[in-house]
Design a protein around this motif. Structure first.
Motif, PDB file in Angstrom:
ATOM      1  N   GLY A   1       0.680  -1.215  -0.043  1.00 22.59           N
ATOM      2  CA  GLY A   1       0.127  -0.501  -0.010  1.00 22.59           C
ATOM      3  C   GLY A   1       0.586   0.993   0.111  1.00 22.59           C
ATOM      4  O   GLY A   1       1.829   1.099  -0.022  1.00 22.59           O
ATOM      5  N   THR A   2       0.071   2.570   0.028  1.00 19.84           N
ATOM      6  CA  THR A   2       0.626   3.598  -0.041  1.00 19.84           C
ATOM      7  C   THR A   2      -0.159   4.953   1.210  1.00 19.84           C
ATOM      8  O   THR A   2      -1.633   4.563   1.050  1.00 19.84           O
ATOM      9  N   ILE A   3       0.798   5.586   1.634  1.00 22.74           N
ATOM     10  CA  ILE A   3      -0.049   6.223   2.746  1.00 22.74           C
ATOM     11  C   ILE A   3       0.899   7.340   2.511  1.00 22.74           C
ATOM     12  O   ILE A   3       1.617   7.773   2.388  1.00 22.74           O
ATOM     13  N   GLY A   4      -0.517   9.107   1.982  1.00 17.79           N
ATOM     14  CA  GLY A   4      -0.124   9.762   1.545  1.00 17.79           C
ATOM     15  C   GLY A   4       0.470  10.972   3.274  1.00 17.79           C
ATOM     16  O   GLY A   4      -0.192  10.789   3.257  1.00 17.79           O
ATOM     17  N   LEU A   5       1.395  11.379   2.973  1.00 12.38           N
ATOM     18  CA  LEU A   5       1.738  12.133   3.695  1.00 12.38           C
ATOM     19  C   LEU A   5       1.715  14.010   3.737  1.00 12.38           C
ATOM     20  O   LEU A   5       1.258  14.313   2.482  1.00 12.38           O
ATOM     21  N   GLY A   6       1.533  14.489   4.289  1.00 12.07           N
ATOM     22  CA  GLY A   6       0.847  15.760   5.017  1.00 12.07           C
ATOM     23  C   GLY A   6       1.734  16.784   5.427  1.00 12.07           C
ATOM     24  O   GLY A   6       2.715  15.413   6.141  1.00 12.07           O
ATOM     25  N   ALA A   7       2.034  17.739   5.668  1.00 15.85           N
ATOM     26  CA  ALA A   7       2.742  19.081   6.915  1.00 15.85           C
ATOM     27  C   ALA A   7       2.311  18.650   8.260  1.00 15.85           C
ATOM     28  O   ALA A   7       3.208  18.702   8.519  1.00 15.85           O
ATOM     29  N   SER A   8       1.137  18.417   7.853  1.00 19.33           N
ATOM     30  CA  SER A   8       0.794  17.596   9.675  1.00 19.33           C
ATOM     31  C   SER A   8       1.359  16.220   9.597  1.00 19.33           C
ATOM     32  O   SER A   8       0.921  16.283  10.982  1.00 19.33           O
TER      33      SER A   8
ATOM     34  N   CYS B   1       6.722  20.972   4.361  1.00 16.76           N
ATOM     35  CA  CYS B   1       6.216  22.315   5.210  1.00 16.76           C
ATOM     36  C   CYS B   1       6.498  23.373   4.371  1.00 16.76           C
ATOM     37  O   CYS B   1       6.412  24.518   4.567  1.00 16.76           O
ATOM     38  N   LYS B   2       7.164  23.111   2.993  1.00 18.35           N
ATOM     39  CA  LYS B   2       8.250  24.073   2.504  1.00 18.35           C
ATOM     40  C   LYS B   2       7.242  25.345   1.776  1.00 18.35           C
ATOM     41  O   LYS B   2       7.012  24.442   1.002  1.00 18.35           O
ATOM     42  N   LEU B   3       6.874  26.004   1.628  1.00 15.48           N
ATOM     43  CA  LEU B   3       6.114  26.920   1.118  1.00 15.48           C
ATOM     44  C   LEU B   3       7.320  26.926   0.042  1.00 15.48           C
ATOM     45  O   LEU B   3       7.958  27.958   0.503  1.00 15.48           O
ATOM     46  N   LEU B   4       6.697  26.693  -1.267  1.00 13.85           N
ATOM     47  CA  LEU B   4       7.632  27.963  -2.426  1.00 13.85           C
ATOM     48  C   LEU B   4       6.541  28.449  -3.069  1.00 13.85           C
ATOM     49  O   LEU B   4       5.352  28.697  -3.050  1.00 13.85           O
TER      50      LEU B   4
ATOM     51  N   ALA C   1       1.772  28.248   9.478  1.00 10.54           N
ATOM     52  CA  ALA C   1       1.556  26.897  10.482  1.00 10.54           C
ATOM     53  C   ALA C   1      -0.139  27.079  10.133  1.00 10.54           C
ATOM     54  O   ALA C   1      -0.665  25.172  10.150  1.00 10.54           O
ATOM     55  N   ASN C   2      -1.503  27.663   9.726  1.00  9.18           N
ATOM     56  CA  ASN C   2      -2.840  27.175   9.407  1.00  9.18           C
ATOM     57  C   ASN C   2      -2.460  26.780   8.098  1.00  9.18           C
ATOM     58  O   ASN C   2      -4.250  26.958   7.081  1.00  9.18           O
ATOM     59  N   LEU C   3      -1.749  27.090   7.194  1.00 11.28           N
ATOM     60  CA  LEU C   3      -2.637  26.348   5.627  1.00 11.28           C
ATOM     61  C   LEU C   3      -1.652  24.846   5.556  1.00 11.28           C
ATOM     62  O   LEU C   3       0.026  24.625   5.756  1.00 11.28           O
ATOM     63  N   ARG C   4      -1.998  25.011   5.289  1.00  9.33           N
ATOM     64  CA  ARG C   4      -1.619  22.906   4.343  1.00  9.33           C
ATOM     65  C   ARG C   4      -1.398  23.003   2.757  1.00  9.33           C
ATOM     66  O   ARG C   4      -2.423  23.072   2.185  1.00  9.33           O
ATOM     67  N   LYS C   5       0.279  22.511   2.402  1.00  8.41           N
ATOM     68  CA  LYS C   5       0.045  22.488   0.739  1.00  8.41           C
ATOM     69  C   LYS C   5      -0.429  21.647   0.296  1.00  8.41           C
ATOM     70  O   LYS C   5      -0.090  20.310   0.739  1.00  8.41           O
ATOM     71  N   GLU C   6      -0.654  21.661  -0.530  1.00  9.44           N
ATOM     72  CA  GLU C   6      -1.359  19.936  -1.556  1.00  9.44           C
ATOM     73  C   GLU C   6      -0.528  19.539  -2.661  1.00  9.44           C
ATOM     74  O   GLU C   6       0.385  20.911  -2.550  1.00  9.44           O
ATOM     75  N   VAL C   7      -0.546  18.272  -2.240  1.00  7.86           N
ATOM     76  CA  VAL C   7       0.179  17.854  -3.192  1.00  7.86           C
ATOM     77  C   VAL C   7       0.470  17.583  -4.439  1.00  7.86           C
ATOM     78  O   VAL C   7      -0.541  17.275  -4.830  1.00  7.86           O
ATOM     79  N   GLU C   8       1.023  17.982  -5.573  1.00  3.11           N
ATOM     80  CA  GLU C   8       0.428  17.634  -6.625  1.00  3.11           C
ATOM     81  C   GLU C   8       0.849  15.915  -7.042  1.00  3.11           C
ATOM     82  O   GLU C   8       1.782  15.487  -7.126  1.00  3.11           O
ATOM     83  N   PRO C   9      -0.120  15.769  -8.291  1.00  2.00           N
ATOM     84  CA  PRO C   9      -0.479  14.094  -8.508  1.00  2.00           C
ATOM     85  C   PRO C   9       0.965  14.446  -9.484  1.00  2.00           C
ATOM     86  O   PRO C   9       0.934  15.656 -10.000  1.00  2.00           O
ATOM     87  N   GLU C  10       1.461  13.504  -9.755  1.00  2.64           N
ATOM     88  CA  GLU C  10       2.430  12.883 -10.212  1.00  2.64           C
ATOM     89  C   GLU C  10       2.228  12.567 -12.145  1.00  2.64           C
ATOM     90  O   GLU C  10       2.929  13.162 -12.783  1.00  2.64           O
ATOM     91  N   ALA C  11       1.305  11.996 -12.690  1.00  4.64           N
ATOM     92  CA  ALA C  11       0.679  12.388 -13.099  1.00  4.64           C
ATOM     93  C   ALA C  11      -0.904  13.947 -13.476  1.00  4.64           C
ATOM     94  O   ALA C  11      -1.373  12.994 -13.394  1.00  4.64           O
ATOM     95  N   LYS C  12      -0.600  13.998 -14.559  1.00  2.00           N
ATOM     96  CA  LYS C  12      -1.919  15.181 -14.788  1.00  2.00           C
ATOM     97  C   LYS C  12      -2.465  15.025 -15.711  1.00  2.00           C
ATOM     98  O   LYS C  12      -1.825  14.972 -16.944  1.00  2.00           O
ATOM     99  N   GLU C  13      -3.816  15.694 -15.681  1.00  2.00           N
ATOM    100  CA  GLU C  13      -4.811  15.487 -17.610  1.00  2.00           C
ATOM    101  C   GLU C  13      -3.633  17.058 -17.678  1.00  2.00           C
ATOM    102  O   GLU C  13      -3.590  17.836 -17.762  1.00  2.00           O
ATOM    103  N   VAL C  14      -4.215  16.804 -19.237  1.00  2.00           N
ATOM    104  CA  VAL C  14      -3.629  18.041 -20.157  1.00  2.00           C
ATOM    105  C   VAL C  14      -5.171  18.441 -21.193  1.00  2.00           C
ATOM    106  O   VAL C  14      -5.676  17.657 -21.524  1.00  2.00           O
ATOM    107  N   THR C  15      -5.198  19.361 -20.885  1.00  2.00           N
ATOM    108  CA  THR C  15      -6.803  19.718 -22.141  1.00  2.00           C
ATOM    109  C   THR C  15      -6.685  21.228 -22.309  1.00  2.00           C
ATOM    110  O   THR C  15      -5.670  22.447 -22.243  1.00  2.00           O
TER     111      THR C  15
END
Length: 344
Positions: A17-24, A90-93, A151-165
């Motif tokens: 399996g896979t566990i998605g990690l987050g900033a928290s 956690c590092k914001l860019l 610290a009140n913000l959660r960074k969204e994780v970019e999908p490895e594969a993305k749709e193109v329109t």
């Protein structure tokens, strides 16, 4: 890394399996008094075990992940690896999409806004002290948020594969502007090229109210948004814009940009419609005769030499000069509206 993969054997031949990690995300030894869930229950039987708590704010019914490292040294290595991954998340860019996990007020000197839980935004800029200028999707004006409040913000994780329109954005009854949207939802970005250079944002900057057509392209791209942004900015700085396109008059247009970008993203370009410059060549008609008056009506200046890169309101001029002084001034003015507390 934004996820933890776990396997049934040491050779990693059978993925469990896979566990998605987050900033928290929290990771603790089972014997730690602060370890959540059933950690205390399992700690005697698994003295070298640890627990991964993906989202501690998800409530009592949230799912926990328990592991047995076998020995203390391996357990310490696993815990350190997860902590490193969490620190990176956690590092914001600039360009990151963030979502509010707590209600807070922004730090504008004039008219600060209250940000509610779940509201999303895109980071326009990170200054030298770590404060963030964020374009919240529900508001028009970018807002400063001090580093402590990030610290009140959660960074969204970019999908490895993305749709193109493909976006076909009419500028008039003849001129069709092309743009590309990569990804969907909060992580979607639109890339386009016009007389002022490359633009990158949540929506097309050239939408004039005409019905816009979309075409989902087959295939997914594994290029990251940062890679696509870098490629697009280089394209804008090294390519002269010409409304006719296809190097017909010594430059390229929005349709050429989309064609080449799809190639970079490894998307099959045979799905794209014919570009207008190719249609003109095939018909044997002079570009100026067919397109001339409509180019002016659409507000597109042929042969513009000055290229710029616009990214969520942040403009940077190319080496060829020109640029976007309006965008630069807007950036300076926005910075001046930040509260004085960051200087203390």
């Amino acid at each position: 890394p934004s996820a933890l993969d776990y396997f049934a054997d040491a050779e990693c031949s059978e993925k469990r399996g896979t566990i998605g990690l987050g900033a928290s995300t929290q990771v603790l030894p089972l014997k730690n008094p602060r370890a959540p869930g059933d950690s205390a229950k399992y700690s005697n039987e698994h003295p070298c075990g640890f627990v991964v708590d993906v989202d501690p704010s998800a409530g009592k019914l949230r799912k926990m992940h328990y592991f047995d490292a076998g020995d203390k040294e391996t357990m310490a290595s696993w815990i350190e690896a997860v902590k490193r991954a969490r620190k990176e998340l956690c590092k914001l860019l600039r360009g990151d999409v963030v979502v509010a996990t707590q209600e807070f007020a922004t730090d504008q000197a004039n008219d600060p806004l209250k940000i509610r839980v779940g509201q999303a935004g895109t980071i326009v800029e990170i200054d030298d002290v770590g404060d963030a200028l964020i374009e919240f999707h529900d508001f028009e004006t970018p807002q400063w948020v001090l580093r402590a409040k990030c610290a009140n913000l959660r960074k969204e994780v970019e999908p490895e594969a993305k749709e193109v329109t493909l976006l076909i954005v009419p500028q008039s009854r003849v001129i069709m502007h092309w743009a590309v949207r990569v990804g969907y939802g909060l992580m979607a970005r639109v890339y386009e090229f016009e007389a002022d250079g490359v633009r990158i944002g949540r929506n097309s900057a050239l939408h004039k109210g005409y019905p816009m057509q979309t075409q989902d392209l087959k295939g997914l791209t594994t290029r990251t948004h940062r890679e696509i942004e870098k490629w697009s900015i280089i394209f804008g700085k090294t390519t002269e814009y010409c409304a006719a396109g296809d190097n017909t008059l010594g430059g390229k247009n929005c349709q050429d940009f989309v064609f080449e970008l799809c190639g970079y993203m490894e998307i099959d370009r045979s799905q794209l419609p014919w570009r207008q410059a190719q249609m003109v060549k095939a018909a044997g008609v002079g570009v100026g005769i067919l397109l001339g008056p409509e180019i002016l009506a659409a507000g597109i200046a042929a042969g513009a030499a000055g290229m710029a890169a616009d990214f969520f309101g942040f403009s940077s001029s190319s080496a060829s000069g020109g640029g976007s002084p309006g965008g630069q001034q807007a950036r300076v003015d926005t910075r001046q509206t930040k509260t004085a507390s960051d200087k203390e």
